[in-house]
Design an enzyme around this catalytic site. Structure first.
Site, PDB file in Angstrom:
ATOM      1  N   LEU A 151      38.217  41.401  34.172  1.00  0.00           N
ATOM      2  CA  LEU A 151      37.409  41.341  35.192  1.00  0.00           C
ATOM      3  C   LEU A 151      37.329  39.766  35.723  1.00  0.00           C
ATOM      4  O   LEU A 151      37.120  39.610  37.113  1.00  0.00           O
ATOM      5  CB  LEU A 151      35.794  41.765  34.912  1.00  0.00           C
ATOM      6  N   TYR A 152      37.473  39.162  34.651  1.00  0.00           N
ATOM      7  CA  TYR A 152      37.482  37.704  35.233  1.00  0.00           C
ATOM      8  C   TYR A 152      38.645  37.422  36.373  1.00  0.00           C
ATOM      9  O   TYR A 152      38.390  36.775  37.343  1.00  0.00           O
ATOM     10  CB  TYR A 152      37.684  36.694  33.861  1.00  0.00           C
ATOM     11  N   ALA A 153      39.695  37.786  35.888  1.00  0.00           N
ATOM     12  CA  ALA A 153      40.891  37.697  36.820  1.00  0.00           C
ATOM     13  C   ALA A 153      40.714  38.241  38.068  1.00  0.00           C
ATOM     14  O   ALA A 153      40.920  37.935  39.342  1.00  0.00           O
ATOM     15  CB  ALA A 153      42.162  38.269  36.267  1.00  0.00           C
TER      16      ALA A 153
END
Length: 337
Positions: A151-153
């Site tokens: 989810l960060y990416a």
């Protein structure tokens, strides 16, 4: 020049603000002082910046539109550098909402401010994590990056996409720059170098994921800052379109928007990285070999061609030199860590 920088109590934001202040620019720094890691380290960074009369700190969350807007309008910046974010690949598995709030909602707030103020250049900090498990190396900005593994990416890719739409709709000159494993003095405690040095000095084991078969394209902090400053002077437009080598420029035909890698293109194996730290510290690590963690990628490898074509600059600091600089800082900083 007047700069508005989000994330000045963070690792990269601190170094960028300090360099700009040393060069005589005005900087308003905006930071939420979240407790993702040791607040004493963040406070120490801001305290160091406060020694410059041209630095104005503002404490607030990116999601707080009213506080963010008031700070930015008072700053009347010519350039906005958006560095603040919820960082960390693995933490996104534990607290995904923090990434939606900060990296998507917060970044949209920054885009709206840049549009309203009419800055000459908006700069958005993105990440090499966007490339996911891309099998093609080195990673080029023109590669497809539609399969993020965390989810960060995904949140950073979302920010980039929003940035492109604002560049198109409002002719807002915007550069998204993708970092590759930045390290150096004042670094984050959740990064491998910080954790490895702390553990080795205390004779604790270090955890080596992927059985040590991973590699990373490390970028020393001073090299990163130099690249950002050079890019800041190049708001995307036809006057600085890269024609040679052909096919490498990401300048959008729909608006003044560009994506640029900041990395040297010299990946280092994880075990070679550990051996470098061992050499600098003069002691062996106690190694605990572990499988790859969920969300990790096997390697990162930047193509620096576009950055070099635009700025005539490429990160060159040797890993051993950068690690030594970090260790020297760490030993002095232990009092507030």
């Amino acid at each position: 020049m007047r700069y508005f920088i989000t994330g000045t109590a963070g690792f990269i934001g601190y170094h960028l603000a300090r360099r700009l202040l040393e060069e005589g620019h005005e900087v308003v720094g905006y930071d939420g002082m979240t407790a993702y890691y040791n607040l004493k380290l963040k406070e120490a960074r801001h305290a160091a910046l406060a020694q410059f009369p041209a630095f104005t700190p503002v404490i607030g969350m990116l999601e707080d539109r009213d506080v963010l807007s008031a700070a930015a309008r008072r700053a009347a910046p010519e350039i906005i550098v958006h560095l603040a974010a919820q960082a960390g690949v693995r933490y996104s598995l534990e607290n995904p909402k923090a990434y939606v709030d900060s990296n998507l909602v917060g970044s949209w707030n920054v885009l709206e401010l840049a549009r309203e103020i009419g800055v000459r250049h908006l700069m958005l900090a993105s990440t090499s994590s966007i490339y996911g498990a891309n099998p093609d190396i080195p990673f080029r900005e023109t590669d497809r990056a539609e399969e993020p593994l965390t989810l960060y990416a995904a949140s950073k890719k979302g920010m980039e996409t929003m940035g492109h739409s604002y560049a198109h709709l409002y002719r807002l000159p915007t550069t998204s720059f993708r970092f590759f494993t930045v390290y150096g003095p004042w670094g984050r405690p959740d990064m491998a170098l910080f954790k490895f040095v702390a553990a080795m000095l205390e004779d604790r084991p270090i955890e080596i994921y992927g059985e040590g078969r991973m590699s990373r394209d490390f970028t020393y902090i001073d090299d990163l800052i130099e690249a950002i400053i050079r890019l800041a002077a190049l708001p995307p437009d036809e006057s600085n379109r890269v024609k040679a080598p052909p096919g490498i420029d990401t300048l959008s035909p729909q608006g003044p928007y560009r994506v640029v890698n900041i990395g040297g293109g010299n990946p280092v194996g994880l075990l070679d990285f550990v051996e470098t730290i061992e050499h600098v510290l003069g002691k062996p690590a106690i190694r605990r070999m572990l499988p790859m963690q969920q969300g990790d990628v096997p390697r990162t490898f930047a193509s620096p061609e576009l950055m070099v074509a635009l700025t005539r600059y490429r990160p060159t600091t040797p890993l051993a030199q950068g690690v030594r600089a970090f260790v020297e800082w760490y030993l002095e900083a232990c009092a507030y860590l």
